[in-house]
Design an enzyme around this catalytic site. Structure first.
Site, PDB file in Angstrom:
ATOM      1  N   TYR A 206      30.644  32.513 -15.783  1.00 33.93           N
ATOM      2  CA  TYR A 206      30.372  33.701 -16.773  1.00 33.93           C
ATOM      3  C   TYR A 206      31.262  34.610 -16.639  1.00 33.93           C
ATOM      4  CZ  TYR A 206      27.291  37.234 -19.083  1.00 33.93           C
ATOM      5  OH  TYR A 206      26.790  37.999 -19.953  1.00 33.93           O
TER       6      TYR A 206
ATOM      7  N   HIS B  15      18.460  22.808 -16.526  1.00 30.22           N
ATOM      8  CA  HIS B  15      18.507  23.757 -15.386  1.00 30.22           C
ATOM      9  C   HIS B  15      18.294  22.759 -13.971  1.00 30.22           C
ATOM     10  CE1 HIS B  15      18.576  27.364 -17.754  1.00 30.22           C
ATOM     11  NE2 HIS B  15      17.369  27.622 -17.918  1.00 30.22           N
TER      12      HIS B  15
HETATM   13  P1  A3P Z   1      21.991  39.944 -18.901  1.00 32.86           P
HETATM   14  O1  A3P Z   1      20.390  39.919 -18.732  1.00 32.86           O
HETATM   15  O2  A3P Z   1      22.918  40.481 -17.664  1.00 32.86           O
HETATM   16  O3  A3P Z   1      22.341  40.966 -19.950  1.00 32.86           O
HETATM   17  P2  A3P Z   1      20.530  32.663 -19.936  1.00 32.86           P
HETATM   18  O4  A3P Z   1      21.180  32.518 -21.153  1.00 32.86           O
HETATM   19  O5  A3P Z   1      21.108  31.617 -19.114  1.00 32.86           O
HETATM   20  O6  A3P Z   1      19.269  32.991 -20.084  1.00 32.86           O
HETATM   21  O7  A3P Z   1      21.279  34.017 -19.388  1.00 32.86           O
HETATM   22  C1  A3P Z   1      20.916  35.248 -20.061  1.00 32.86           C
HETATM   23  C2  A3P Z   1      22.174  36.182 -19.953  1.00 32.86           C
HETATM   24  O8  A3P Z   1      23.227  36.119 -20.803  1.00 32.86           O
HETATM   25  C3  A3P Z   1      21.555  37.652 -20.223  1.00 32.86           C
HETATM   26  O9  A3P Z   1      22.418  38.414 -19.099  1.00 32.86           O
HETATM   27  C4  A3P Z   1      22.123  37.718 -21.430  1.00 32.86           C
HETATM   28  O10 A3P Z   1      22.291  39.058 -21.993  1.00 32.86           O
HETATM   29  C5  A3P Z   1      23.473  37.040 -21.347  1.00 32.86           C
HETATM   30  N1  A3P Z   1      23.879  36.681 -22.826  1.00 32.86           N
HETATM   31  C6  A3P Z   1      23.471  36.004 -23.802  1.00 32.86           C
HETATM   32  N2  A3P Z   1      24.101  35.756 -24.698  1.00 32.86           N
HETATM   33  C7  A3P Z   1      25.343  36.094 -24.342  1.00 32.86           C
HETATM   34  C8  A3P Z   1      26.546  36.207 -25.228  1.00 32.86           C
HETATM   35  N3  A3P Z   1      26.914  35.793 -26.381  1.00 32.86           N
HETATM   36  N4  A3P Z   1      27.582  36.662 -24.425  1.00 32.86           N
HETATM   37  C9  A3P Z   1      27.713  37.195 -23.148  1.00 32.86           C
HETATM   38  N5  A3P Z   1      26.424  37.086 -22.448  1.00 32.86           N
HETATM   39  C10 A3P Z   1      25.297  36.677 -23.272  1.00 32.86           C
END
Ligand code: A3P
Length: 325
Positions: free
Chosen positions: A217, A132
């Site tokens: 994203y 990060h």
């Molecule tokens: P939301 O809370 O909006 O649903 P990170 O992985 O950087 O922690 O980000 C988490 C976000 O990515 C969450 O968003 C999560 O639901 C989403 N996410 C996780 N896996 C995913 C996937 N395979 N495809 C799309 N979004 C995903």
């Protein structure tokens, strides 16, 4: 077939396998330190700057928190590993038994735990790792290294903030959304000013597109296959005509889709790998990384006025940069 063509290419290995093993006698206690190091990013960053030994072919996945890190880890791993592990090839795929966070380590946490060299040295190439860190504080061994590639993912800050709020409330139940919004507008939320984070990698990607791939994203949701193809090209592992014919990029997308990963037992119940979520009491279990996986959920949490305020704060800092959300 495509598998034969690619099987000669080395595949990345889930980092958890090299630390604790992948059999019944896996010893997860080694990762206690890793789990406890979640709140100590700064010592981690210092340790990375002192002690990270790059290797040719290293791939760093960079992102602000809650912008699709989990998804990118899965996609990059599946793309890189597809020779040894065809993404449509039945039950043996590592992503079916290990969370994306067990496959690709967070550098800050690894190095803060004193496991940096140990784990990274033990990982066979090609190595995938995540961070990060802002681009400006990456060690030169990553940022200025022509043999090291960086894939960045960012997300609309409104959705990022909503995602962060839900995630944070698991350990801070009384966190008010309005406080998080204030912090984001001032540039003091987790992981620093969003505009700095994004612009650092945006500028680096424009200066060196062959070393820094910039992904969004929302774009990945709109065209996942196109973005996986782009990713494979960038990583030097383009899909062959035979793979295109067989729809392997689509297989990668399916394997890593939100619903597919969310429904896997390993990502539903967490167990040992919940250690990697960073909180010992299990607040950040694997399932906490899969909430909705959509664009636009901010509209369910923010008033138009709140949205305008965050948009304006971002626009002000991004003006003239050539980048906008
Ligand atoms: P939301 O809370 O909006 O649903 P990170 O992985 O950087 O922690 O980000 C988490 C976000 O990515 C969450 O968003 C999560 O639901 C989403 N996410 C996780 N896996 C995913 C996937 N395979 N495809 C799309 N979004 C995903």
């Amino acid at each position: 077939g495509p598998a034969t063509v690619l099987s000669a290419l080395p595949a990345p290995v889930p980092f958890k396998d090299v630390v604790v093993g992948d059999g019944d006698d896996a010893d997860a206690s080694v990762l206690e330190e890793y789990a406890g190091a979640a709140a100590t990013w700064v010592p981690g960053i210092i340790a990375i700057r002192r002690g990270f030994a790059p290797r040719r072919g290293d791939v760093v996945l960079a992102s602000p928190p809650k912008c699709g890190t989990t998804w990118l880890k899965a996609l990059a791993f599946a793309t890189m590993a597809r020779g040894a592990h065809p993404p449509a090839g039945g039950p043996g795929h590592p992503l079916l038994r290990a969370s994306p966070h067990d496959c690709v380590p967070f550098m800050e946490r690894l190095f803060a735990a004193g496991l940096g060299s140990k784990v990274m040295d033990a990982l066979p190439s090609p190595r995938l790792m995540a961070t990060h860190m802002h681009h400006s504080i990456l060690p030169a061994s990553i940022a200025d290294n022509p043999d090291c590639k960086i894939v960045y993912i960012c997300r609309n800050p409104k959705d990022m903030l909503v995602s962060m709020w839900h995630f944070s409330r698991r350990i801070q139940p009384d966190l008010a959304f309005s406080d998080l919004l204030e912090a984001a507008c001032e540039g003091s939320c987790l992981s620093g000013p969003i505009w700095d984070h994004v612009l650092g990698y945006w500028n680096a990607s424009n200066a060196c597109p062959e070393r820094v791939l910039f992904l969004r994203y929302e774009e990945m949701l709109r065209d996942p296959v196109g973005n996986v193809v782009k990713l494979s090209l960038f990583l030097g592992r383009p899909f062959s005509p035979a793979e295109e014919e067989a729809g392997v990029a689509m297989d990668v997308v399916r394997l890593c889709s939100f619903q597919k990963l969310k429904d896997l037992e390993v990502n539903r119940v967490g167990s040992g790998s919940s250690l990697l979520g960073g909180v010992r009491d299990g607040a950040f279990v694997n399932s906490s990384y899969f909430r909705r996986g959509e664009a636009g959920d901010w509209a369910n949490h923010m008033t138009p006025e709140m949205a305008r305020r965050l948009d304006a704060a971002m626009e002000e800092r991004l003006r003239g940069s050539g980048f906008s959300f």
